[in-house]
Scaffold this active site. Structure first.
Site, mmCIF file in Angstrom:
data_model
loop_
_atom_site.group_PDB
_atom_site.id
_atom_site.type_symbol
_atom_site.label_atom_id
_atom_site.label_comp_id
_atom_site.label_asym_id
_atom_site.label_seq_id
_atom_site.Cartn_x
_atom_site.Cartn_y
_atom_site.Cartn_z
ATOM 1 N N SER A 1 0.808 -1.218 0.000
ATOM 2 C CA SER A 1 0.000 0.000 0.000
ATOM 3 C C SER A 1 0.841 1.266 0.000
ATOM 4 C CB SER A 1 -0.887 -0.003 1.241
ATOM 5 O OG SER A 1 -0.093 -0.239 2.369
ATOM 6 N N THR B 1 -2.092 4.028 3.738
ATOM 7 C CA THR B 1 -1.194 5.153 3.952
ATOM 8 C C THR B 1 -0.428 5.051 5.244
ATOM 9 O OG1 THR B 1 -2.677 6.563 2.754
ATOM 10 C CG2 THR B 1 -1.214 7.669 4.303
ATOM 11 N N THR C 1 1.927 7.159 0.368
ATOM 12 C CA THR C 1 0.960 6.113 0.007
ATOM 13 C C THR C 1 1.012 5.788 -1.474
ATOM 14 O OG1 THR C 1 -1.386 5.534 0.180
ATOM 15 C CG2 THR C 1 -0.902 7.761 -0.510
ATOM 16 N N ARG D 1 -5.413 9.819 -10.541
ATOM 17 C CA ARG D 1 -6.158 10.195 -9.321
ATOM 18 C C ARG D 1 -5.177 10.531 -8.198
ATOM 19 N NH1 ARG D 1 -6.300 8.179 -3.770
ATOM 20 N NH2 ARG D 1 -8.355 8.579 -2.931
ATOM 21 N N THR E 1 -5.746 8.762 7.304
ATOM 22 C CA THR E 1 -5.749 7.594 6.430
ATOM 23 C C THR E 1 -7.196 7.284 6.065
ATOM 24 O OG1 THR E 1 -5.066 5.284 6.246
ATOM 25 C CG2 THR E 1 -5.776 6.016 8.414
ATOM 26 N N GLY E 2 -7.376 6.565 4.980
ATOM 27 C CA GLY E 2 -8.736 6.221 4.565
ATOM 28 C C GLY E 2 -9.112 6.903 3.264
HETATM 29 C C1 SD4 Z 1 -5.905 7.902 -0.411
HETATM 30 N N1 SD4 Z 1 -5.874 8.324 1.941
HETATM 31 O O1 SD4 Z 1 -5.200 7.798 -1.405
HETATM 32 C C2 SD4 Z 1 -5.326 7.487 0.910
HETATM 33 C C3 SD4 Z 1 -5.607 6.071 1.131
HETATM 34 C C4 SD4 Z 1 -5.406 5.633 2.538
HETATM 35 O O2 SD4 Z 1 -5.503 4.080 4.176
HETATM 36 O O3 SD4 Z 1 -5.031 6.304 3.381
HETATM 37 N N2 SD4 Z 1 -5.709 4.467 2.910
HETATM 38 O O4 SD4 Z 1 -7.062 8.307 -0.457
#
Ligand code: SD4
Length: 330
Positions: A85, A187, A205, A215, A238-239
């Site tokens: 990731s 991330t 990330t 993107r 994160t997310g």
């Molecule tokens: C994103 N925030 O590219 C990142 C993904 C992430 O845990 O954090 N995932 O949107």
């Protein structure tokens, strides 16, 4: 004994100067003590935060800067092909290209960021080079790669056989439905306070798995995926990046701490704002995960997430690099 006026004045001047000396000595002592009372702390997202914190602690425990600590820390998962990731071995976009986002911020408000960068294992170090060696704060895509190569970074293939196989499997259905806490488990965000009382943060990330090519998420966007204010605190996220960007997530967390909220209360309030925003747009909450972590200037830490399953790692003189489950709203 009768004191002459001249002797009295002399005595008063002497007393005043003794008082001044001892007062400034006392002030220095307080300053010294308050400096000594600063306990460094580092915290980072997800379980790979443990190894990352250990690398950061090498700096923090030896009076190193928070900036060096966070860069060294997040480079650990970036360089690990088994972390699917971040950096090398990251899941690709839907065209099979591994594109990386990263940003870094120090206690003076210096910032650097790269987005949609390909073929470089350590985007965080490229982001730091943007911060330190260019008049800009963000460089993206081919421009970011050209810049990295000009700085001596080596071009490498980041798509490992495992990530390639997973992508080929995904292509069979080509359905973009990131699995909460798995494919969006992307991330590493790290924030740190050093022994001099300075805060810094880094975030890196490969972004959402199987995203559209080009993107960009929240992670390289200062104020969204990361924010540091040396008077107040620092936060990282994160997310689902789209949701974090919508509320300028980490800037919001820091501003809430400025208003007096604890790090955890501030993270919780920011998650609540995301929920309001998602509900307004009829976005199903069960498809979303958001996690914030924060530290304030006193070295207190806290976190909060939308759904169960988000954890973070903390290393300080009191907390010996532990993985902690974040409190969640759902
Ligand atoms: C994103 N925030 O590219 C990142 C993904 C992430 O845990 O954090 N995932 O949107």
């Amino acid at each position: 004994m009768k004191t002459s006026r001249r002797a009295f004045l002399k005595l008063s001047a002497l007393t005043a100067s003794v008082f001044t000396v001892s007062k400034s000595k006392a002030t220095n002592m307080v300053l010294e003590n308050s400096k000594k009372n600063i306990k460094p702390i580092v915290m980072s997202t997800w379980r790979f935060g443990i190894q990352a914190n250990a690398a950061a602690w090498e700096f923090l425990s030896k009076n190193g800067t928070a900036l060096d600590a966070v860069e060294a820390g997040v480079k650990i998962p970036e360089g690990d092909p088994n972390e699917r990731s971040v950096g090398l071995g990251g899941r690709p976009d839907r065209d099979g290209r591994v594109t990386l986002d990263a940003c870094i911020m120090d206690h003076l408000g210096n910032i650097g960021s790269v987005a949609c960068l390909e073929n470089i294992v350590h985007p965080i170090s490229v982001a730091r080079a943007v911060m330190e060696k260019t008049p800009h704060v963000m460089i993206v895509g081919g421009g970011a790669l050209d810049f990295a190569l000009s700085q001596g970074f080596k071009k490498e293939n980041l798509l490992t056989p495992e990530s390639e196989a997973e992508w080929k499997e995904w292509l069979k259905k080509s359905e973009y439905k990131p699995k909460v806490n798995i494919e969006n488990h992307d991330t590493i965000g790290m924030i740190a306070l050093d022994a001099n009382g300075n805060l810094s943060g880094a975030c890196t990330t490969s972004g959402m798995a199987f995203k559209m090519h080009g993107r960009v998420g929240d992670s390289p966007i200062i104020g969204a995926g990361l924010f540091v204010d040396n008077e107040v605190g620092a936060a990282t996220a994160t997310g689902h990046g789209e949701e974090v960007i919508r509320i300028a997530g980490c800037h919001t967390v820091v501003e809430l701490m400025r208003q007096g909220l604890s790090p955890q209360e501030a993270c919780k309030k920011a998650v609540e704002r995301i929920i309001v925003s998602a509900k307004n747009r009829n976005k199903p909450l069960n498809e979303l995960q958001i996690g914030f972590i924060a530290i304030n200037k006193k070295g207190e830490h806290g976190a909060y997430c939308l759904q169960k399953g988000f954890n973070y790692a903390v290393y300080s003189p009191e907390i010996n690099n532990q993985l902690i489950d974040a409190a969640s709203l759902m």
